[in-house]
Write a protein that holds these residues in place. Sequence first.
Motif, mmCIF file in Angstrom:
data_model
loop_
_atom_site.group_PDB
_atom_site.id
_atom_site.type_symbol
_atom_site.label_atom_id
_atom_site.label_comp_id
_atom_site.label_asym_id
_atom_site.label_seq_id
_atom_site.Cartn_x
_atom_site.Cartn_y
_atom_site.Cartn_z
ATOM 1 N N THR A 4 -70.379 -9.530 -21.199
ATOM 2 C CA THR A 4 -69.598 -10.534 -21.611
ATOM 3 C C THR A 4 -70.069 -11.432 -21.636
ATOM 4 O O THR A 4 -71.447 -11.270 -20.154
ATOM 5 C CB THR A 4 -68.273 -10.889 -20.816
ATOM 6 N N ALA A 5 -69.947 -12.532 -22.395
ATOM 7 C CA ALA A 5 -70.914 -13.752 -22.099
ATOM 8 C C ALA A 5 -70.632 -14.286 -21.114
ATOM 9 O O ALA A 5 -69.594 -14.566 -19.926
ATOM 10 C CB ALA A 5 -70.768 -14.924 -23.177
ATOM 11 N N PRO A 6 -71.893 -15.280 -20.417
ATOM 12 C CA PRO A 6 -71.529 -15.980 -19.346
ATOM 13 C C PRO A 6 -71.139 -16.860 -19.684
ATOM 14 O O PRO A 6 -70.770 -17.098 -18.021
ATOM 15 C CB PRO A 6 -73.075 -16.274 -19.335
ATOM 16 N N GLU A 7 -70.222 -17.228 -20.024
ATOM 17 C CA GLU A 7 -69.415 -18.715 -20.669
ATOM 18 C C GLU A 7 -68.657 -18.271 -21.014
ATOM 19 O O GLU A 7 -67.631 -18.707 -22.038
ATOM 20 C CB GLU A 7 -70.363 -19.646 -21.300
ATOM 21 N N PRO A 8 -67.124 -17.870 -20.320
ATOM 22 C CA PRO A 8 -65.533 -17.584 -20.478
ATOM 23 C C PRO A 8 -65.338 -18.347 -20.618
ATOM 24 O O PRO A 8 -65.392 -19.363 -19.976
ATOM 25 C CB PRO A 8 -65.294 -16.416 -19.595
ATOM 26 N N VAL A 9 -63.804 -18.075 -22.474
ATOM 27 C CA VAL A 9 -63.593 -19.151 -22.381
ATOM 28 C C VAL A 9 -62.195 -19.333 -22.429
ATOM 29 O O VAL A 9 -61.979 -17.503 -22.425
ATOM 30 C CB VAL A 9 -63.678 -19.490 -24.019
ATOM 31 N N LEU B 54 -64.214 -8.786 -24.866
ATOM 32 C CA LEU B 54 -64.250 -8.804 -26.860
ATOM 33 C C LEU B 54 -65.323 -9.077 -28.037
ATOM 34 O O LEU B 54 -65.801 -10.139 -27.519
ATOM 35 C CB LEU B 54 -62.803 -9.867 -26.997
ATOM 36 N N VAL B 55 -65.640 -8.270 -28.303
ATOM 37 C CA VAL B 55 -66.469 -8.238 -29.349
ATOM 38 C C VAL B 55 -66.843 -8.804 -30.143
ATOM 39 O O VAL B 55 -65.741 -8.741 -31.314
ATOM 40 C CB VAL B 55 -67.079 -6.850 -29.563
ATOM 41 N N THR B 56 -67.357 -10.388 -30.183
ATOM 42 C CA THR B 56 -66.864 -11.104 -31.559
ATOM 43 C C THR B 56 -67.554 -11.312 -32.507
ATOM 44 O O THR B 56 -69.376 -11.468 -32.680
ATOM 45 C CB THR B 56 -66.852 -12.324 -30.713
ATOM 46 N N THR B 57 -66.858 -10.638 -34.039
ATOM 47 C CA THR B 57 -67.617 -10.432 -35.067
ATOM 48 C C THR B 57 -66.311 -10.205 -35.989
ATOM 49 O O THR B 57 -65.974 -9.917 -36.144
ATOM 50 C CB THR B 57 -68.689 -9.706 -35.411
ATOM 51 N N GLN C 263 -54.421 -18.137 -20.881
ATOM 52 C CA GLN C 263 -55.779 -17.553 -20.515
ATOM 53 C C GLN C 263 -57.261 -16.665 -20.693
ATOM 54 O O GLN C 263 -57.431 -16.970 -22.104
ATOM 55 C CB GLN C 263 -54.285 -15.879 -21.023
ATOM 56 N N TYR C 264 -57.458 -16.195 -19.937
ATOM 57 C CA TYR C 264 -59.849 -16.171 -20.413
ATOM 58 C C TYR C 264 -59.317 -14.835 -21.233
ATOM 59 O O TYR C 264 -59.181 -13.901 -20.914
ATOM 60 C CB TYR C 264 -60.658 -16.243 -19.150
ATOM 61 N N TYR C 265 -60.605 -15.403 -22.129
ATOM 62 C CA TYR C 265 -60.962 -14.555 -23.203
ATOM 63 C C TYR C 265 -62.114 -13.721 -23.075
ATOM 64 O O TYR C 265 -63.521 -14.976 -23.086
ATOM 65 C CB TYR C 265 -60.989 -14.912 -24.567
ATOM 66 N N PRO C 266 -63.227 -12.900 -22.274
ATOM 67 C CA PRO C 266 -63.684 -12.576 -22.116
ATOM 68 C C PRO C 266 -65.071 -12.403 -23.228
ATOM 69 O O PRO C 266 -65.255 -10.860 -23.264
ATOM 70 C CB PRO C 266 -64.024 -11.484 -21.431
ATOM 71 N N TRP C 267 -65.079 -12.784 -24.043
ATOM 72 C CA TRP C 267 -65.932 -12.759 -25.324
ATOM 73 C C TRP C 267 -67.353 -12.592 -24.860
ATOM 74 O O TRP C 267 -68.204 -12.963 -24.059
ATOM 75 C CB TRP C 267 -65.920 -13.648 -26.193
ATOM 76 N N ILE C 268 -67.460 -11.843 -26.091
ATOM 77 C CA ILE C 268 -69.562 -10.915 -26.476
ATOM 78 C C ILE C 268 -69.639 -10.773 -28.266
ATOM 79 O O ILE C 268 -69.070 -10.682 -28.088
ATOM 80 C CB ILE C 268 -69.651 -9.849 -25.172
ATOM 81 N N HIS D 165 -74.097 -7.749 -27.307
ATOM 82 C CA HIS D 165 -73.395 -6.244 -26.944
ATOM 83 C C HIS D 165 -74.893 -5.385 -27.325
ATOM 84 O O HIS D 165 -75.010 -4.234 -26.625
ATOM 85 C CB HIS D 165 -72.371 -5.718 -26.872
ATOM 86 N N ILE D 166 -75.300 -4.640 -28.475
ATOM 87 C CA ILE D 166 -75.838 -4.171 -28.806
ATOM 88 C C ILE D 166 -77.442 -4.500 -27.979
ATOM 89 O O ILE D 166 -78.017 -3.440 -27.235
ATOM 90 C CB ILE D 166 -76.439 -3.976 -29.993
ATOM 91 N N TYR D 167 -77.986 -5.529 -27.095
ATOM 92 C CA TYR D 167 -79.471 -5.931 -26.711
ATOM 93 C C TYR D 167 -78.989 -5.476 -25.518
ATOM 94 O O TYR D 167 -80.136 -5.305 -24.709
ATOM 95 C CB TYR D 167 -79.618 -6.918 -26.803
ATOM 96 N N ALA D 168 -77.679 -5.938 -24.714
ATOM 97 C CA ALA D 168 -77.258 -5.501 -23.397
ATOM 98 C C ALA D 168 -77.377 -3.788 -23.014
ATOM 99 O O ALA D 168 -78.001 -3.388 -22.287
ATOM 100 C CB ALA D 168 -76.250 -5.679 -22.947
#
Length: 465
Positions: free
Chosen positions: A385-390, A326-329, A355-360, A365-368
């Motif tokens: 995805t970010a290393p700390e899912p929530v 989930l691209v977060t912006t 339920q988990y939201y695998p955000w970034i 995302h651009i840098y990866a």
Amino acid sequence: MPTYSHIAAYDAPVEDVWSWYDSKGAFRRIMPEWEGIRPVEAGALVNDATTRFKITLGPLRPTWVARHYGVVSGEVFNDVMEKGPFGAWDHEHRFVSTSAKTSEIHDTIQWKLPLHPLTFWTAPFTVKGRMKQMFAYRTLRVQEDIKRISQYADQPQQKVLVSGSTGLIGMQLCAFLQAAGHHVTRLVRPSTVLPSDVDDEPCVVWDDRKGEVIEGSLEGYDTVIHLAGLGIGDKRWNAKRKERIWSSRTVPTEHLVRLFATLEQPPKTFMCGSAVGFYGNRGNESLTESSSPGDDFLSEMCQAWEAAGAPAQDLGIRTVWLRTGLVTTPMGGALQQLMLPTLLGAGGPAGGGRQYYPWISLHDHIYATYHLMMNDACDGPYNLTAPEPVTQKQYAKTLGKVLLRPWFAPAPGFVLKIMFGELAQALVLSGQRVLPKRLQDSGFTFQHDHLESCLRQCLGKQKIP
């Protein structure tokens, strides 16, 4: 007139910082995500060049017109507002070398509000806080962009072809690649309407349904980044919509790979979009790139999407699949949809929120993507995805905290299903605890490991002394 001053320090030579600012993509990169700014024309750093953009002031979208003057290459440029919401705005950007490897930008703005004698007292509430957030954001963006670019400064510039270049990710990716000095071409359909600030950029026009190049050539690109696809969460699903979502990804991908096989100079690298939906609804299970796929619609679609690009490997092309979370912006995606209910105090747990939201973050995302593009050893699937899912509940709580809003008003799952049908189950009530194992193993470091820091930066809510 009132004066606002800001000094930003950079771990880069002043020449590199000036070069970044003088790039085609710089203007889009420094625009704060939360301000709702739409570039119209991005002027070069030369005297009398004009920059135009739309800004958001409540329900109004006035145009800001700025003219550059007093430009001394590598040292200073000024822009003066010729049309816009302020009574006056004159901004000097002075580039200062502090050592062979470090530099600063000294920003000085002379400004006043319309009807200044009557409105000056409102500035602490209406302007100064936004200025602080804007320059804090700009400083971090330039610092991080230059840091990522410098990691590959010893590698040659690439010719890069990007599909989906008008989308949320594609626009920022193209801007970053331009700021990094690469030669970017957009792969578009005949019906594509480019934003006016990029409508003079090189394009290859193709019929993605027939796989025919109409204008330009696919020959000689170092990297092709294929991001195009119909929006998944834009409309309620029915059988026809699901078929279009599926075919908009698989069919063009198949055609691209088929065309690669006909080229005398095929790309060295093919990077193809995918999504964490590949894994299906998996509860608390920790998922890495080696985890098995799921069996629901999105999972099967992602599997077919990746399979459509797999023959590129048989052609000797390094192939990378970007399994995006989930691209977060606030510029789009899930966060944009959550902003209004959260601001109204109705942004609580959805369907229980477990339920988990695998955000970034958008920029991670651009840098990866850039990291994977520039590293020849990287191929195959990567979880972006970010290393700390929530969990969804943690996401809602953190967003409420950042926006200073209550977060506990629940949205029952059955209500969401009534309102949005199958779409609600797939995108809101299902989740995956996805970890970016291969990405981190390849040496990539995240700017935003934690959700709160990401939200504070992209929403203009950083804690500034």
